[in-house]
Scaffold this motif. Structure first.
Motif, PDB file in Angstrom:
ATOM      1  N   HIS A 198       0.809  -1.217  -0.075  1.00  0.00           N
ATOM      2  CA  HIS A 198      -0.159   0.177  -0.029  1.00  0.00           C
ATOM      3  C   HIS A 198       1.077   1.201   0.028  1.00  0.00           C
ATOM      4  O   HIS A 198       0.964   1.805  -0.938  1.00  0.00           O
ATOM      5  CB  HIS A 198      -0.799  -0.431   1.010  1.00  0.00           C
ATOM      6  N   PRO A 199       2.330   1.485   0.637  1.00  0.00           N
ATOM      7  CA  PRO A 199       2.612   2.587   0.946  1.00  0.00           C
ATOM      8  C   PRO A 199       3.497   2.610  -0.334  1.00  0.00           C
ATOM      9  O   PRO A 199       3.918   4.049  -0.754  1.00  0.00           O
ATOM     10  CB  PRO A 199       3.455   2.818   2.177  1.00  0.00           C
ATOM     11  N   PHE A 200       3.843   1.733  -0.892  1.00  0.00           N
ATOM     12  CA  PHE A 200       4.865   1.582  -1.722  1.00  0.00           C
ATOM     13  C   PHE A 200       4.182   1.864  -3.384  1.00  0.00           C
ATOM     14  O   PHE A 200       4.235   3.102  -4.004  1.00  0.00           O
ATOM     15  CB  PHE A 200       5.526   0.410  -2.648  1.00  0.00           C
ATOM     16  N   MET A 201       2.724   1.552  -3.197  1.00  0.00           N
ATOM     17  CA  MET A 201       1.713   1.787  -4.512  1.00  0.00           C
ATOM     18  C   MET A 201       1.276   3.550  -4.265  1.00  0.00           C
ATOM     19  O   MET A 201       1.549   4.120  -5.602  1.00  0.00           O
ATOM     20  CB  MET A 201       0.313   1.216  -4.432  1.00  0.00           C
ATOM     21  N   THR A 202       1.246   3.537  -3.113  1.00  0.00           N
ATOM     22  CA  THR A 202       0.495   5.269  -3.594  1.00  0.00           C
ATOM     23  C   THR A 202       2.137   5.986  -3.423  1.00  0.00           C
ATOM     24  O   THR A 202       1.317   7.570  -3.835  1.00  0.00           O
ATOM     25  CB  THR A 202       0.047   5.517  -1.715  1.00  0.00           C
ATOM     26  N   THR A 203       2.423   6.567  -2.469  1.00  0.00           N
ATOM     27  CA  THR A 203       3.931   6.840  -2.460  1.00  0.00           C
ATOM     28  C   THR A 203       4.533   6.911  -4.302  1.00  0.00           C
ATOM     29  O   THR A 203       4.839   7.963  -5.133  1.00  0.00           O
ATOM     30  CB  THR A 203       5.166   6.611  -2.120  1.00  0.00           C
ATOM     31  N   VAL A 204       4.539   5.515  -5.073  1.00  0.00           N
ATOM     32  CA  VAL A 204       5.805   5.461  -6.724  1.00  0.00           C
ATOM     33  C   VAL A 204       4.135   6.065  -7.329  1.00  0.00           C
ATOM     34  O   VAL A 204       4.400   7.053  -8.622  1.00  0.00           O
ATOM     35  CB  VAL A 204       6.001   4.403  -6.536  1.00  0.00           C
ATOM     36  N   TYR A 205       2.909   5.554  -7.509  1.00  0.00           N
ATOM     37  CA  TYR A 205       1.648   6.138  -8.020  1.00  0.00           C
ATOM     38  C   TYR A 205       1.008   7.417  -7.397  1.00  0.00           C
ATOM     39  O   TYR A 205      -0.418   5.713  -7.206  1.00  0.00           O
ATOM     40  CB  TYR A 205       1.171   4.773  -8.707  1.00  0.00           C
ATOM     41  N   PRO A 206       0.536   8.595  -7.057  1.00  0.00           N
ATOM     42  CA  PRO A 206      -0.066   9.026  -6.479  1.00  0.00           C
ATOM     43  C   PRO A 206      -1.099   9.765  -7.388  1.00  0.00           C
ATOM     44  O   PRO A 206      -2.042  10.018  -6.468  1.00  0.00           O
ATOM     45  CB  PRO A 206       0.722  10.261  -5.680  1.00  0.00           C
ATOM     46  N   SER A 207      -1.146   9.088  -8.555  1.00  0.00           N
ATOM     47  CA  SER A 207      -2.195   9.630  -9.456  1.00  0.00           C
ATOM     48  C   SER A 207      -3.444   8.378 -10.389  1.00  0.00           C
ATOM     49  O   SER A 207      -4.234   8.438 -10.421  1.00  0.00           O
ATOM     50  CB  SER A 207      -1.621  10.110 -11.091  1.00  0.00           C
ATOM     51  N   SER A 208      -2.846   7.290  -9.012  1.00  0.00           N
ATOM     52  CA  SER A 208      -3.658   5.796  -8.967  1.00  0.00           C
ATOM     53  C   SER A 208      -3.758   5.263 -10.171  1.00  0.00           C
ATOM     54  O   SER A 208      -4.648   4.277 -10.941  1.00  0.00           O
ATOM     55  CB  SER A 208      -5.075   6.484  -8.755  1.00  0.00           C
ATOM     56  N   ASP A 209      -2.375   5.524 -11.288  1.00  0.00           N
ATOM     57  CA  ASP A 209      -2.565   4.606 -12.111  1.00  0.00           C
ATOM     58  C   ASP A 209      -1.242   3.658 -12.331  1.00  0.00           C
ATOM     59  O   ASP A 209      -0.866   3.391 -13.280  1.00  0.00           O
ATOM     60  CB  ASP A 209      -2.066   5.848 -13.223  1.00  0.00           C
ATOM     61  N   GLY A 210      -0.956   3.149 -11.054  1.00  0.00           N
ATOM     62  CA  GLY A 210      -0.309   1.869 -10.953  1.00  0.00           C
ATOM     63  C   GLY A 210      -0.812   0.865 -11.113  1.00  0.00           C
ATOM     64  O   GLY A 210      -2.147   0.687 -10.619  1.00  0.00           O
ATOM     65  N   TYR A 211      -0.289  -0.394 -11.223  1.00  0.00           N
ATOM     66  CA  TYR A 211      -0.817  -1.862 -10.823  1.00  0.00           C
ATOM     67  C   TYR A 211      -0.043  -3.002 -11.018  1.00  0.00           C
ATOM     68  O   TYR A 211       1.452  -2.467 -10.413  1.00  0.00           O
ATOM     69  CB  TYR A 211      -0.843  -1.856 -12.747  1.00  0.00           C
ATOM     70  N   PHE A 212      -0.701  -3.413 -10.015  1.00  0.00           N
ATOM     71  CA  PHE A 212       0.357  -4.000  -8.894  1.00  0.00           C
ATOM     72  C   PHE A 212       0.321  -5.650  -9.182  1.00  0.00           C
ATOM     73  O   PHE A 212      -1.080  -6.078  -9.218  1.00  0.00           O
ATOM     74  CB  PHE A 212      -0.161  -4.124  -6.853  1.00  0.00           C
ATOM     75  N   GLN A 213       1.212  -6.345  -9.298  1.00  0.00           N
ATOM     76  CA  GLN A 213       1.907  -7.461 -10.150  1.00  0.00           C
ATOM     77  C   GLN A 213       1.868  -8.535  -9.257  1.00  0.00           C
ATOM     78  O   GLN A 213       2.374  -8.228  -7.987  1.00  0.00           O
ATOM     79  CB  GLN A 213       2.157  -7.576 -11.011  1.00  0.00           C
TER      80      GLN A 213
END
Length: 239
Positions: A134-149
């Motif tokens: 959660h902290p990784f995704m929200t920090t690296v992709y603050p625009s909510s455009d990230g995908y978690f594999q």
């Protein structure tokens, strides 16, 4: 006077005798159903750009053994001798114990590497997801455009884990991953690099704590250039 024979002469002679220098082929034994799912995944992402792929955070668990073979041994054998006992290298599974870790990274940055003290169950994985994903995704992709594999391990597919991702689907997207597709995950190559670095160390770790410390140290020192230019194992096999 002692005669010497060059390596080139030995190789030529062995080839004339019908021997070849070989490594065993490693392939995934895919069912027809899983082959179809891999094809569907490829077709669904065939038009993705490099920028699209940069938005994926790759993750996986990996186990490092305190005693291991790096798979680089080569033998000279004839075509029909692949399973002859004299042409086999014995392996001791988990000999001397090992260290299991979970890691995450994307093109943008190297994420944390988490030591897993015991078997990874649903409770332990939920803690990893909440405390690290959660902290990784929200920090690296603050625009909510990230995908978690993540792969399709049973603890990853548990209902409580699926519910957690649904609760956070407005922050990032869970990538739909085809089964039996570890070869498509570049983090496999990153873990291979860590293992190779351990193998070439002048002083090898002698216990599990030393092995754990070495793994963590190598991971954190991995350069940006390194993890930004990883290939999947499937791509590497084509080189």
């Amino acid at each position: 006077m002692q005669n010497t024979i060059s390596e080139r002469t030995i190789r030529r002679t062995l080839k004339q005798m019908g021997y070849s220098s070989r490594r065993p082929h490693q392939v995934l034994l895919l069912s027809a159903k899983n082959s179809k799912r891999r094809l569907q995944f490829t077709q669904a992402h065939q038009n993705w750009t490099i920028e699209d792929w940069k938005n994926i955070a790759w993750s996986d668990e990996s186990r490092f053994l305190s005693r291991h073979s790096d798979g680089r041994i080569r033998i000279w054998r004839k075509e029909h001798e692949s399973m002859d006992p004299s042409c086999l290298v014995s392996m001791v599974q988990a000999a001397g114990g090992g260290v299991m870790v979970w890691g995450i990274f994307s093109w943008h940055t190297l994420g944390p590497l988490v030591s897993i003290e015991h078997r990874l169950n649903v409770t332990a994985y939920l803690s990893i997801v909440a405390d690290h994903v959660h902290p990784f995704m929200t920090t690296v992709y603050p625009s909510s455009d990230g995908y978690f594999q993540q792969d399709n391990a049973p603890c990853h597919k548990a209902q409580i884990i699926s519910d957690w991702f649904l609760e956070h689907d407005n922050e990032f997207t869970l990538l739909k991953w085809p089964p039996q597709s570890s070869d498509l995950n570049p983090i496999e190559q990153l873990c291979d690099l860590v293992e190779r670095e351990i193998h070439i160390m002048d002083v090898q770790p002698t216990n599990l704590q030393q092995l754990r410390d070495v793994i963590m140290s190598i991971w954190t020192k991995t350069s940006e250039e390194c993890f930004q230019h990883l290939k999947t194992k499937e791509q590497s096999s084509d080189v």
